[in-house]
Write a protein that holds these residues in place. Sequence first.
Motif, PDB file in Angstrom:
ATOM      1  N   ASP A  24       0.830  -1.207   0.000  1.00  0.00           N
ATOM      2  CA  ASP A  24       0.000   0.000   0.000  1.00  0.00           C
ATOM      3  C   ASP A  24       0.864   1.256   0.000  1.00  0.00           C
ATOM      4  O   ASP A  24       0.531   2.250  -0.655  1.00  0.00           O
ATOM      5  CB  ASP A  24      -0.919   0.027   1.224  1.00  0.00           C
ATOM      6  N   LEU A  25       1.973   1.215   0.743  1.00  0.00           N
ATOM      7  CA  LEU A  25       2.874   2.365   0.786  1.00  0.00           C
ATOM      8  C   LEU A  25       3.478   2.634  -0.594  1.00  0.00           C
ATOM      9  O   LEU A  25       3.548   3.784  -1.028  1.00  0.00           O
ATOM     10  CB  LEU A  25       3.989   2.152   1.813  1.00  0.00           C
ATOM     11  N   ILE A  26       3.886   1.591  -1.288  1.00  0.00           N
ATOM     12  CA  ILE A  26       4.457   1.764  -2.628  1.00  0.00           C
ATOM     13  C   ILE A  26       3.409   2.351  -3.572  1.00  0.00           C
ATOM     14  O   ILE A  26       3.689   3.280  -4.335  1.00  0.00           O
ATOM     15  CB  ILE A  26       5.027   0.445  -3.179  1.00  0.00           C
ATOM     16  N   ARG A  27       2.198   1.833  -3.534  1.00  0.00           N
ATOM     17  CA  ARG A  27       1.138   2.382  -4.397  1.00  0.00           C
ATOM     18  C   ARG A  27       0.869   3.843  -4.048  1.00  0.00           C
ATOM     19  O   ARG A  27       0.666   4.675  -4.935  1.00  0.00           O
ATOM     20  CB  ARG A  27      -0.122   1.532  -4.292  1.00  0.00           C
ATOM     21  N   SER A  28       0.890   4.172  -2.760  1.00  0.00           N
ATOM     22  CA  SER A  28       0.693   5.560  -2.351  1.00  0.00           C
ATOM     23  C   SER A  28       1.853   6.439  -2.819  1.00  0.00           C
ATOM     24  O   SER A  28       1.642   7.557  -3.295  1.00  0.00           O
ATOM     25  CB  SER A  28       0.565   5.652  -0.824  1.00  0.00           C
ATOM     26  N   ALA A  29       3.067   5.923  -2.710  1.00  0.00           N
ATOM     27  CA  ALA A  29       4.243   6.674  -3.173  1.00  0.00           C
ATOM     28  C   ALA A  29       4.160   6.908  -4.681  1.00  0.00           C
ATOM     29  O   ALA A  29       4.515   7.984  -5.168  1.00  0.00           O
ATOM     30  CB  ALA A  29       5.523   5.925  -2.807  1.00  0.00           C
ATOM     31  N   GLN A  30       3.690   5.914  -5.416  1.00  0.00           N
ATOM     32  CA  GLN A  30       3.523   6.077  -6.862  1.00  0.00           C
ATOM     33  C   GLN A  30       2.514   7.193  -7.158  1.00  0.00           C
ATOM     34  O   GLN A  30       2.711   7.982  -8.077  1.00  0.00           O
ATOM     35  CB  GLN A  30       3.075   4.758  -7.500  1.00  0.00           C
ATOM     36  N   LEU A  31       1.463   7.287  -6.355  1.00  0.00           N
ATOM     37  CA  LEU A  31       0.478   8.360  -6.529  1.00  0.00           C
ATOM     38  C   LEU A  31       1.045   9.726  -6.177  1.00  0.00           C
ATOM     39  O   LEU A  31       0.751  10.714  -6.839  1.00  0.00           O
ATOM     40  CB  LEU A  31      -0.757   8.090  -5.672  1.00  0.00           C
ATOM     41  N   ASP A  97      -2.979   1.735   8.199  1.00  0.00           N
ATOM     42  CA  ASP A  97      -4.302   1.196   7.902  1.00  0.00           C
ATOM     43  C   ASP A  97      -5.191   2.181   7.143  1.00  0.00           C
ATOM     44  O   ASP A  97      -6.353   1.872   6.866  1.00  0.00           O
ATOM     45  CB  ASP A  97      -4.999   0.763   9.202  1.00  0.00           C
ATOM     46  N   ARG A  98      -4.645   3.340   6.804  1.00  0.00           N
ATOM     47  CA  ARG A  98      -5.412   4.341   6.052  1.00  0.00           C
ATOM     48  C   ARG A  98      -4.875   4.563   4.647  1.00  0.00           C
ATOM     49  O   ARG A  98      -5.465   5.323   3.874  1.00  0.00           O
ATOM     50  CB  ARG A  98      -5.389   5.671   6.805  1.00  0.00           C
ATOM     51  N   LEU A  99      -3.785   3.926   4.288  1.00  0.00           N
ATOM     52  CA  LEU A  99      -3.172   4.167   2.978  1.00  0.00           C
ATOM     53  C   LEU A  99      -4.111   3.819   1.830  1.00  0.00           C
ATOM     54  O   LEU A  99      -4.116   4.496   0.801  1.00  0.00           O
ATOM     55  CB  LEU A  99      -1.864   3.385   2.854  1.00  0.00           C
ATOM     56  N   TRP A 100      -4.914   2.798   1.992  1.00  0.00           N
ATOM     57  CA  TRP A 100      -5.840   2.396   0.932  1.00  0.00           C
ATOM     58  C   TRP A 100      -6.815   3.518   0.594  1.00  0.00           C
ATOM     59  O   TRP A 100      -7.257   3.644  -0.545  1.00  0.00           O
ATOM     60  CB  TRP A 100      -6.588   1.121   1.316  1.00  0.00           C
TER      61      TRP A 100
END
Length: 112
Positions: A24-31, A97-100
Motif C-alpha cells: 500500500d505504501l508503494i502504491r501511495s508513493a507512486q500516486l 491502515d489508512r493508505l488504501w
Amino acid sequence: MSQEDNELLQIQEITKLKPKHFADLIRSAQLVFDPTAGVSGKNIRVDWEQFGIPREVAENLKLLGQEYQYASPHIPIEVIWSKLTPETRIWFVENKDRLWQLEEAFPALDED
C-alpha cells in the motif's frame, strides 16, 4: 538468520507492519509521484498535507514513487524500510491502515 533479518522481524513485530502495508505504501508513493497514474495530458497539483501527509514525508514518498514508478508494489520490505526517512517511518506506522483511502481518492493504478 542474519542480524538484518532479526532487525526486520523486530520492526514488524513492534510496528505491526505487514507486507500488504508496504505494498500500500508503494502504491501511495507512486500516486504522490504521479497523481495522474500515468494518464497523458493530465496535470494535477495536490496539496498532500490535506491528505494528512506532511511535506517532508511527501518528498520522501515522491522519491520512492519515482524510483518504483512502474514496479510491482511487492518489493522486499527491507528494501523499502531502508529508503524511508525517520519522519516517513513514523508517519507510515501511524497511517498504515489508512493508505488504501489515498488510493481510492485517485484513478486506479494498474493492479499487480
